[in-house]
Write an enzyme that holds these catalytic residues in place. Structure first.
Site, short mmCIF file in Angstrom:
data_model
loop_
_atom_site.label_atom_id
_atom_site.label_comp_id
_atom_site.label_asym_id
_atom_site.label_seq_id
_atom_site.Cartn_x
_atom_site.Cartn_y
_atom_site.Cartn_z
N LYS A 174 0.83 -1.21 0.00
CA LYS A 174 0.00 0.00 0.00
C LYS A 174 0.86 1.26 0.00
O LYS A 174 1.84 1.35 0.73
CB LYS A 174 -0.92 -0.02 1.22
CG LYS A 174 -1.83 -1.25 1.27
CD LYS A 174 -2.65 -1.31 2.54
CE LYS A 174 -1.78 -1.47 3.76
NZ LYS A 174 -2.55 -1.75 4.99
N THR A 207 -7.65 9.69 8.51
CA THR A 207 -7.31 8.42 7.88
C THR A 207 -7.09 7.32 8.91
O THR A 207 -6.48 6.29 8.61
CB THR A 207 -6.04 8.58 7.03
OG1 THR A 207 -4.98 9.10 7.86
CG2 THR A 207 -6.27 9.51 5.86
N GLY A 209 -7.51 4.12 10.81
CA GLY A 209 -8.16 2.85 10.50
C GLY A 209 -8.18 2.45 9.04
O GLY A 209 -8.86 1.49 8.67
N THR A 210 -7.41 3.14 8.21
CA THR A 210 -7.44 2.81 6.77
C THR A 210 -6.94 1.39 6.50
O THR A 210 -7.53 0.65 5.72
CB THR A 210 -6.60 3.81 5.95
OG1 THR A 210 -5.31 3.96 6.57
CG2 THR A 210 -7.28 5.15 5.87
N GLY A 211 -5.84 1.00 7.14
CA GLY A 211 -5.29 -0.33 6.91
C GLY A 211 -6.24 -1.43 7.36
O GLY A 211 -6.42 -2.44 6.67
N CYS A 212 -6.84 -1.23 8.54
CA CYS A 212 -7.80 -2.20 9.06
C CYS A 212 -8.99 -2.32 8.11
O CYS A 212 -9.45 -3.42 7.78
CB CYS A 212 -8.30 -1.77 10.43
SG CYS A 212 -7.01 -1.49 11.67
#
Length: 266
Positions: A174, A207, A209-212
């Site tokens: 990412k 942003t 919590g974007t990865g979760c």
């Protein structure tokens, strides 16, 4: 007979602020029209500004949660997030040793606030016990560099191939921490096909919590029977819109969450 209900399980830590972790995972899974189950690995005292405390769940309790879910629910895909310690990593790996569905591994290491969510001495265990289980590994650039013990400046395709050598069937690298007007994620498939997922970079501090959210959405899409590339592409589009709509929410004074239910309410 009704159609089979798609089910995804998230194994991750709790975010008391509701923007990341188990809470974000269940919101993202639900937003894809999938039933979400959960196994908690840690409790964090957390808001949009900081993580002020972490309480590790005993490894045997983490394993018991996973076993309880898998013994009864027909789980098609699992997302692994914050695993925190070598003991939890070993327990999770053992509990999933016979699981035949898709496993999406988000190697959570650092919170948006900069606080550690994975013990330093747990990285070796993560690479040895968890990465080989992964249908898809979804690191951001700092996480990839830490897993590989390299600089973040390594070319993305080379990083993805180096990560894949540690055992995951596919890698989604990412670009959210990168620069430039376009955010370009790279998916290295199980057949080494490279797919680029581009989107305009959005100027927002919200942003958290974007990865979760991204990894849980992918797991949910896989639970619905999507092929990997389609599951990632759909989740990428969903996350982009969730970030684009994040500023319509007023949550906390730090890094606010993305809008998981942007398609339903504003």
């Amino acid at each position: 007979m009704s159609e089979k209900t798609p089910i995804a399980l998230t194994v991750a830590g709790s975010d008391s602020g509701g923007g990341a972790g188990i809470q974000a995972d269940l919101k993202a899974i639900s937003a894809q029209g999938v039933f979400g189950a959960s196994a908690l690995t840690a409790i964090t005292a957390q808001n949009t500004q900081a993580v002020t405390a972490v309480h590790e769940i005993p490894a045997e309790v983490v394993a018991a949660q996973i076993t309880a879910v898998l013994d009864d629910l027909d789980v098609a895909a699992i997302k692994l997030g914050m695993l925190f310690s070598p003991a939890i990593i070993e327990a999770v790996a053992d509990a999933l040793s016979d699981f035949k569905g898709a496993i999406v591994v988000d190697p959570v290491m650092i919170a948006k606030s900069g606080d550690a969510l994975l013990q330093d001495h747990a990285i070796t265990a993560l690479k040895k016990d968890i990465l080989p289980l992964a249908t898809l590994l979804t690191p951001n650039l700092p996480e990839a560099a830490r897993l590989l013990e390299t600089s973040e400046n390594v070319e993305m395709e080379a990083q993805a191939k180096a990560l894949k050598a540690h055992g995951p069937k596919a890698v989604l690298l990412k670009d959210g921490h990168g620069g430039g007007a376009i955010c370009s994620d790279l998916l290295l498939g199980d057949d080494d096909t490279v797919t680029r997922l581009d989107a305009p970079r959005i100027n927002t501090k919200n942003t958290h919590g974007t990865g979760c959210t991204y990894s849980a959405s992918i797991a949910a899409n896989l639970a619905k029977g999507m092929q990997l590339t389609d599951a990632v592409t759909e989740a990428h589009s969903y996350l982009h819109q969730a970030i684009a709509r994040a500023d319509t929410l007023t949550i906390g004074s730090g890094h606010g969450p993305v809008h998981h239910f942007h398609a339903m309410w504003s």
